[in-house]
Design a protein around this motif. Structure first.
Motif, mmCIF file in Angstrom:
data_model
loop_
_atom_site.group_PDB
_atom_site.id
_atom_site.type_symbol
_atom_site.label_atom_id
_atom_site.label_comp_id
_atom_site.label_asym_id
_atom_site.label_seq_id
_atom_site.Cartn_x
_atom_site.Cartn_y
_atom_site.Cartn_z
ATOM 1 N N UNK A 124 -10.511 -7.559 -15.621
ATOM 2 C CA UNK A 124 -9.773 -6.311 -15.476
ATOM 3 C C UNK A 124 -8.580 -6.353 -16.405
ATOM 4 N N UNK A 125 -7.953 -5.234 -16.601
ATOM 5 C CA UNK A 125 -6.805 -5.179 -17.501
ATOM 6 C C UNK A 125 -5.601 -5.855 -16.844
ATOM 7 N N UNK A 126 -4.626 -6.158 -17.650
ATOM 8 C CA UNK A 126 -3.375 -6.702 -17.151
ATOM 9 C C UNK A 126 -3.381 -8.204 -16.976
ATOM 10 N N UNK B 184 0.803 -1.215 0.000
ATOM 11 C CA UNK B 184 0.000 0.000 0.000
ATOM 12 C C UNK B 184 0.839 1.270 0.000
ATOM 13 N N UNK B 185 1.987 1.266 0.637
ATOM 14 C CA UNK B 185 2.790 2.482 0.760
ATOM 15 C C UNK B 185 3.788 2.709 -0.346
ATOM 16 N N UNK B 186 3.848 1.815 -1.343
ATOM 17 C CA UNK B 186 4.812 1.961 -2.441
ATOM 18 C C UNK B 186 4.149 2.692 -3.601
ATOM 19 N N UNK B 187 4.758 3.763 -4.042
ATOM 20 C CA UNK B 187 4.152 4.611 -5.070
ATOM 21 C C UNK B 187 4.454 4.115 -6.482
ATOM 22 N N UNK B 188 3.576 4.450 -7.394
ATOM 23 C CA UNK B 188 3.732 4.146 -8.831
ATOM 24 C C UNK B 188 3.984 2.672 -9.111
ATOM 25 N N UNK B 189 3.242 1.822 -8.412
ATOM 26 C CA UNK B 189 3.389 0.374 -8.611
ATOM 27 C C UNK B 189 2.909 -0.033 -9.996
ATOM 28 N N UNK B 190 3.566 -1.060 -10.552
ATOM 29 C CA UNK B 190 3.078 -1.689 -11.774
ATOM 30 C C UNK B 190 2.467 -3.046 -11.449
ATOM 31 N N UNK B 191 2.607 -3.449 -10.185
ATOM 32 C CA UNK B 191 1.948 -4.667 -9.722
ATOM 33 C C UNK B 191 1.303 -4.361 -8.378
ATOM 34 N N UNK B 192 0.234 -5.098 -8.100
ATOM 35 C CA UNK B 192 -0.523 -4.898 -6.877
ATOM 36 C C UNK B 192 -0.611 -6.241 -6.153
ATOM 37 N N UNK B 193 0.204 -6.442 -5.104
ATOM 38 C CA UNK B 193 0.149 -7.718 -4.378
ATOM 39 C C UNK B 193 -0.884 -7.683 -3.247
ATOM 40 N N UNK C 117 -0.857 -18.125 -13.692
ATOM 41 C CA UNK C 117 -0.764 -16.781 -14.250
ATOM 42 C C UNK C 117 -1.738 -16.737 -15.415
ATOM 43 N N UNK C 118 -2.532 -15.657 -15.503
ATOM 44 C CA UNK C 118 -3.510 -15.618 -16.582
ATOM 45 C C UNK C 118 -3.816 -14.196 -17.027
ATOM 46 N N UNK C 119 -4.389 -14.119 -18.211
ATOM 47 C CA UNK C 119 -4.855 -12.869 -18.782
ATOM 48 C C UNK C 119 -6.111 -12.466 -18.017
ATOM 49 N N UNK C 120 -6.043 -11.386 -17.273
ATOM 50 C CA UNK C 120 -7.138 -10.982 -16.397
ATOM 51 C C UNK C 120 -8.311 -10.376 -17.155
ATOM 52 N N UNK C 121 -8.177 -10.213 -18.466
ATOM 53 C CA UNK C 121 -9.309 -9.736 -19.261
ATOM 54 C C UNK C 121 -10.301 -10.863 -19.528
ATOM 55 N N UNK C 122 -9.891 -12.117 -19.263
ATOM 56 C CA UNK C 122 -10.813 -13.234 -19.365
ATOM 57 C C UNK C 122 -11.700 -13.246 -18.121
ATOM 58 N N UNK C 123 -12.997 -13.511 -18.269
ATOM 59 C CA UNK C 123 -13.862 -13.588 -17.087
ATOM 60 C C UNK C 123 -13.346 -14.673 -16.132
ATOM 61 N N UNK C 124 -13.243 -14.318 -14.847
ATOM 62 C CA UNK C 124 -12.706 -15.272 -13.883
ATOM 63 C C UNK C 124 -13.295 -15.032 -12.489
ATOM 64 N N UNK C 125 -13.309 -16.113 -11.704
ATOM 65 C CA UNK C 125 -13.648 -16.019 -10.288
ATOM 66 C C UNK C 125 -13.084 -17.235 -9.573
ATOM 67 N N UNK C 126 -12.944 -17.131 -8.264
ATOM 68 C CA UNK C 126 -12.350 -18.168 -7.443
ATOM 69 C C UNK C 126 -13.356 -18.668 -6.425
ATOM 70 N N UNK C 127 -13.210 -19.925 -6.031
ATOM 71 C CA UNK C 127 -14.024 -20.538 -4.982
ATOM 72 C C UNK C 127 -13.091 -21.331 -4.062
ATOM 73 N N UNK C 128 -13.408 -21.339 -2.782
ATOM 74 C CA UNK C 128 -12.705 -22.204 -1.826
ATOM 75 C C UNK C 128 -13.376 -23.580 -1.883
ATOM 76 N N UNK C 129 -12.570 -24.627 -1.882
ATOM 77 C CA UNK C 129 -13.088 -25.996 -1.966
ATOM 78 C C UNK C 129 -13.061 -26.696 -0.612
ATOM 79 N N UNK C 130 -13.731 -27.822 -0.555
ATOM 80 C CA UNK C 130 -13.708 -28.743 0.583
ATOM 81 C C UNK C 130 -14.285 -28.147 1.866
ATOM 82 N N UNK C 131 -15.062 -27.068 1.751
ATOM 83 C CA UNK C 131 -15.659 -26.459 2.935
ATOM 84 C C UNK C 131 -14.640 -25.806 3.856
#
Length: 187
Positions: free
Chosen positions: A130-132, A103-112, A161-175
């Motif tokens: 989203x882009x990127x 959060x405190x690093x300016x002009x980031x090209x990546x967001x961890x 690693x993937x193209x984030x312009x593709x529709x995507x979502x995540x789910x937690x498995x196994x409860x």
């Protein structure tokens, strides 16, 4: 801070940015490529605001993502340390939250982000774009990643690693909860 309070604070910063730039909701929606009603919903503070939208808006209007998410401006340009558990957290829903790791690093090209995802009903998952590019590394739990019409299962130690312009979502498995490191790289 509750999920609703987080969303309302981000919504108020959206309104503030729009007002500062002397733009109408219609102009912002058009620039972001979304319906004006969707944008108005985001500004209302009553609807979840996707991180992809925040990143897109920040990119279009030349502001930093943390300014919109947390109301702070990054200041460090050589390095920035985030101590364990001390990054600003945002709850997108009861099942999905993330912690900014730079959060405190300016002009980031990546967001961890450290992402925590509780198991939930697949019917509430919404595809996101989203882009990127996006990189996910599973730390604990198992991730079901839906991306561009495919379904992948990732175990601890697996990454994708993937193209984030593709529709995507995540789910937690196994409860069980899922924790993963996500890096989102801007273009």
């Amino acid at each position: 801070m509750s999920e609703r309070e987080n969303i309302q604070q981000v919504a108020s910063r959206l309104v503030g940015l729009r007002d500062a730039l002397e733009l109408t909701p219609e102009q912002v929606a058009e620039a972001c490529g979304i319906e004006v009603e969707t944008y108005r919903n985001y500004e209302s503070g009553d609807f979840d605001i996707p991180i992809s939208f925040i990143q897109n808006l920040a990119s279009i209007y030349g502001v930093q993502v943390p300014e919109l998410l947390f109301g702070t401006s990054p200041r460090m340009s050589s390095y920035y340390v985030t101590r364990a558990g001390k990054g600003p957290r945002v709850e997108r829903s009861k099942a999905y939250s993330y912690e900014s790791l730079a959060e405190g690093f300016t002009d980031r090209i990546m967001h961890p982000f450290l992402v925590m995802l509780e198991p939930n009903d697949n019917s509430i998952a919404k595809p996101n774009t989203h882009s990127g590019q996006e990189f996910n590394y599973v730390l604990s739990g198992r991730e079901e990643l839906h991306i561009g019409g495919k379904t992948l299962v990732l175990n601890p130690g697996d990454s994708v690693t993937f193209n984030a312009q593709l529709p995507h979502y995540m789910q937690a498995l196994d409860g069980k909860p899922l924790v993963f490191l996500s890096l989102i790289a801007s273009e």
